[in-house]
Design an enzyme around this catalytic site. Structure first.
Site, PDB file in Angstrom:
ATOM      1  N   LYS A   1       0.852  -1.269  -0.188  1.00 37.83           N
ATOM      2  CA  LYS A   1       0.178  -0.067   0.013  1.00 37.83           C
ATOM      3  C   LYS A   1       0.853   1.269   0.021  1.00 37.83           C
ATOM      4  O   LYS A   1       0.667   2.322  -0.611  1.00 37.83           O
ATOM      5  CB  LYS A   1      -0.881   0.081   1.279  1.00 37.83           C
ATOM      6  CG  LYS A   1      -2.000  -1.154   1.163  1.00 37.83           C
ATOM      7  CD  LYS A   1      -2.809  -1.371   2.536  1.00 37.83           C
ATOM      8  CE  LYS A   1      -4.013  -2.285   2.212  1.00 37.83           C
ATOM      9  NZ  LYS A   1      -4.391  -2.803   3.367  1.00 37.83           N
TER      10      LYS A   1
ATOM     11  N   GLY B   1     -12.500  -5.097   4.916  1.00 39.10           N
ATOM     12  CA  GLY B   1     -13.879  -5.540   5.208  1.00 39.10           C
ATOM     13  C   GLY B   1     -14.496  -5.487   3.849  1.00 39.10           C
ATOM     14  O   GLY B   1     -14.284  -4.787   2.980  1.00 39.10           O
TER      15      GLY B   1
HETATM   16  P1  NAP Z   1     -11.151 -13.540  -1.013  1.00 34.08           P
HETATM   17  O1  NAP Z   1     -12.370 -13.369  -0.209  1.00 34.08           O
HETATM   18  O2  NAP Z   1     -10.259 -14.730  -0.821  1.00 34.08           O
HETATM   19  O3  NAP Z   1     -11.895 -13.744  -2.526  1.00 34.08           O
HETATM   20  C1  NAP Z   1     -10.863 -13.821  -3.656  1.00 34.08           C
HETATM   21  C2  NAP Z   1     -11.853 -14.479  -4.837  1.00 34.08           C
HETATM   22  O4  NAP Z   1     -11.019 -14.666  -6.162  1.00 34.08           O
HETATM   23  C3  NAP Z   1     -12.452 -15.791  -4.512  1.00 34.08           C
HETATM   24  O5  NAP Z   1     -13.804 -15.741  -5.116  1.00 34.08           O
HETATM   25  C4  NAP Z   1     -11.753 -16.647  -5.300  1.00 34.08           C
HETATM   26  O6  NAP Z   1     -12.472 -17.942  -5.833  1.00 34.08           O
HETATM   27  C5  NAP Z   1     -11.160 -15.735  -6.597  1.00 34.08           C
HETATM   28  N1  NAP Z   1     -10.064 -16.244  -6.816  1.00 34.08           N
HETATM   29  C6  NAP Z   1      -8.702 -16.369  -6.390  1.00 34.08           C
HETATM   30  N2  NAP Z   1      -7.710 -16.808  -7.104  1.00 34.08           N
HETATM   31  C7  NAP Z   1      -8.489 -17.154  -8.402  1.00 34.08           C
HETATM   32  C8  NAP Z   1      -7.874 -17.545  -9.567  1.00 34.08           C
HETATM   33  N3  NAP Z   1      -6.694 -18.007  -9.764  1.00 34.08           N
HETATM   34  N4  NAP Z   1      -8.714 -17.823 -10.583  1.00 34.08           N
HETATM   35  C9  NAP Z   1     -10.151 -17.464 -10.284  1.00 34.08           C
HETATM   36  N5  NAP Z   1     -10.683 -17.033  -9.112  1.00 34.08           N
HETATM   37  C10 NAP Z   1      -9.793 -16.711  -8.361  1.00 34.08           C
HETATM   38  O7  NAP Z   1     -10.390 -12.224  -1.108  1.00 34.08           O
HETATM   39  P2  NAP Z   1     -11.089 -10.802  -0.777  1.00 34.08           P
HETATM   40  O8  NAP Z   1     -10.821 -10.534   0.932  1.00 34.08           O
HETATM   41  O9  NAP Z   1     -12.366 -10.423  -1.331  1.00 34.08           O
HETATM   42  O10 NAP Z   1     -10.133  -9.726  -1.325  1.00 34.08           O
HETATM   43  C11 NAP Z   1      -9.931  -9.643  -2.916  1.00 34.08           C
HETATM   44  C12 NAP Z   1      -8.946  -8.483  -3.187  1.00 34.08           C
HETATM   45  O11 NAP Z   1      -9.268  -7.400  -2.696  1.00 34.08           O
HETATM   46  C13 NAP Z   1      -7.539  -8.868  -2.707  1.00 34.08           C
HETATM   47  O12 NAP Z   1      -6.705  -8.423  -3.839  1.00 34.08           O
HETATM   48  C14 NAP Z   1      -7.428  -8.215  -1.616  1.00 34.08           C
HETATM   49  O13 NAP Z   1      -5.931  -7.832  -1.185  1.00 34.08           O
HETATM   50  C15 NAP Z   1      -8.356  -7.000  -2.013  1.00 34.08           C
HETATM   51  N6  NAP Z   1      -8.803  -6.116  -0.749  1.00 34.08           N
HETATM   52  C16 NAP Z   1      -9.480  -6.878   0.089  1.00 34.08           C
HETATM   53  C17 NAP Z   1     -10.012  -6.100   1.173  1.00 34.08           C
HETATM   54  C18 NAP Z   1     -10.789  -6.824   2.344  1.00 34.08           C
HETATM   55  O14 NAP Z   1     -10.909  -6.151   3.290  1.00 34.08           O
HETATM   56  N7  NAP Z   1     -11.127  -8.122   2.274  1.00 34.08           N
HETATM   57  C19 NAP Z   1      -9.729  -4.914   1.191  1.00 34.08           C
HETATM   58  C20 NAP Z   1      -9.131  -4.288   0.286  1.00 34.08           C
HETATM   59  C21 NAP Z   1      -8.382  -4.786  -0.967  1.00 34.08           C
HETATM   60  P3  NAP Z   1     -13.079 -19.048  -4.730  1.00 34.08           P
HETATM   61  O15 NAP Z   1     -14.158 -18.309  -4.226  1.00 34.08           O
HETATM   62  O16 NAP Z   1     -13.610 -20.090  -5.767  1.00 34.08           O
HETATM   63  O17 NAP Z   1     -11.919 -19.435  -3.950  1.00 34.08           O
HETATM   64  N1  HSE Z   2      -5.962  -7.575   4.413  1.00 36.04           N
HETATM   65  C1  HSE Z   2      -6.148  -6.065   4.418  1.00 36.04           C
HETATM   66  C2  HSE Z   2      -5.883  -5.473   5.701  1.00 36.04           C
HETATM   67  C3  HSE Z   2      -7.449  -5.897   3.678  1.00 36.04           C
HETATM   68  O1  HSE Z   2      -6.109  -6.012   6.665  1.00 36.04           O
HETATM   69  O2  HSE Z   2      -5.912  -4.303   5.684  1.00 36.04           O
HETATM   70  C4  HSE Z   2      -7.515  -4.503   3.306  1.00 36.04           C
HETATM   71  O3  HSE Z   2      -6.529  -4.028   2.259  1.00 36.04           O
END
Ligand code: NAP
Ligand code: HSE
Length: 338
Positions: free
Chosen positions: A197, A296
């Protein structure tokens, strides 16, 4: 009414929240003359049911995923397949909205020309729903002096809960339930997510060519912190926080991540406990503080949707600063590393 077809890569925490939020905006899109529809959703396991996503839209086949769509929203994570799909979309001239800071930090050489053209939107990648990238771009009229931030929600939450008396394991499970953790939580607790970040922020603020490898070499996480250390610091009137910084050092801009000891009255402590906070210092604007939720599903999806609006309105995405800005003679604030 013009139809806009969205390809959504990722149907996990953020992807499902985005799919749930999208229909709530139907009338606002219609007021813009647009019918926005979720066309396809790329996941690993299409047999899994997901809130907000009709199962007929799910696929695990990246071939043809970008055919007949108008926008790519990438919330899958990782730097390999996600990077390839994002670059394919950009090469086809599709606007891309992504929350994937790892990809932005680590494959910048390939992404940078598209970001400079304004086709890449990534507000959700840093501080999630707290809009820091747009704010930093609006500060280009200043000489940036330094930036310090708590930008990882997981570490911020773990530290707060351990200060309150939870064990590391209890706090970790709670953060997991809240949807804060990266797919590989070592990225969170090892400081790597914060490093991704601050690299993204640095390229927007001080140097468009800021090197990921150099940031990584100056990165430490929170694995060595114990509840006892955190509570002892509090008893002495201090708080330990994982802080990502941009500051001048020997004529160069440095980006670093490390746990530091801050007085309890410090704005990063008062504003950033359990969440994200950032202090920007610039001339002539002076110090500014931004704070809010930084992780989140819903929180992040709100920023993804905000970027979608910008893309649909033809507003350019997040541009890196056009050239490196002068390096101040010295840092203002020296933080005590723990
Ligand atoms: P997550 O819950 O692990 O979801 C990832 C999704 O991507 C799942 O649906 C997964 O499929 C799919 N996926 C992963 N690898 C894949 C592949 N090789 N081919 C096809 N589909 C694939 O992750 P998340 O928390 O939503 O985060 C997603 C992104 O947002 C990441 O880059 C993370 O850094 C970013 N982010 C997250 C947050 C947060 O608070 N969670 C905040 C800011 C940014 P399956 O469901 O089938 O496994
Ligand atoms: N894993 C990340 C965090 C998600 O805890 O800040 C948001 O980018």
């Amino acid at each position: 009414m013009e139809t806009v077809r969205i390809a959504l890569m990722g149907g996990g925490t953020v992807g499902s929240a985005f799919a749930e939020l999208l229909p709530l905006h139907r009338m606002r899109f219609e007021a813009l003359g647009l019918e926005v529809e979720l066309a396809k959703v790329l996941v690993r396991d299409p047999s899994k049911s997901r809130p907000g996503i009709p199962s007929r839209l799910l696929t695990d086949n990246p071939a043809g995923f970008l055919d007949d769509v108008d926008v790519l929203v990438e919330v899958a994570g990782g730097t390999t397949l996600a990077g390839d799909v994002v670059l394919q979309a950009l090469e086809r001239g599709l606007p891309v909205v992504t929350a994937n800071k790892a990809l932005l930090a680590e494959r910048w050489d390939e992404l940078r020309p598209h970001a400079e053209e304004g086709n890449l939107y990534y507000e959700a990648s840093v501080m999630a729903g707290t809009p820091i990238l747009g704010a930093l771009q609006s500060l280009w009229g200043n000489q940036t002096l330094e930036v310090h931030g708590i930008v990882n929600g997981t570490c911020s939450y773990l530290i707060r809960r351990m200060e309150e008396g939870a064990t590391y394991e209890e706090a970790f499970q709670e953060a997991n339930k809240l949807g804060y953790l990266e797919a590989d939580p070592n990225l969170d607790v090892g400081g790597i997510d914060s490093a991704h970040k601050i690299t993204v922020l640095g390229r927007l603020t001080v140097d468009p060519g800021l090197s990921w490898e150099k940031v990584l070499r100056r990165t430490r996480g929170i694995q060595h912190l114990t509840p006892q250390m955190l509570r002892q610091a509090r008893a002495e009137g201090y708080a330990i926080k994982l802080v990502a910084s941009l500051y001048p050092e020997q004529g160069q801009w440095v980006a670093a991540v490390r746990p530091v000891r801050l007085p309890e009255s410090h704005p990063l402590v008062t504003m950033g406990s359990g969440r994200n906070a950032m202090i920007y210092k610039g001339d002539p604007v002076g110090p500014l503080v931004f704070a809010g939720a930084g992780a989140g599903g819903g929180v992040t999806a709100s920023a993804v949707l905000g970027d979608l609006y910008r893309a649909l309105l033809g507003t350019p995405g997040h541009l890196p600063i056009p050239a490196a800005v002068p390096v101040p003679a010295q840092a203002i604030e020296r933080l005590e590393e723990v």
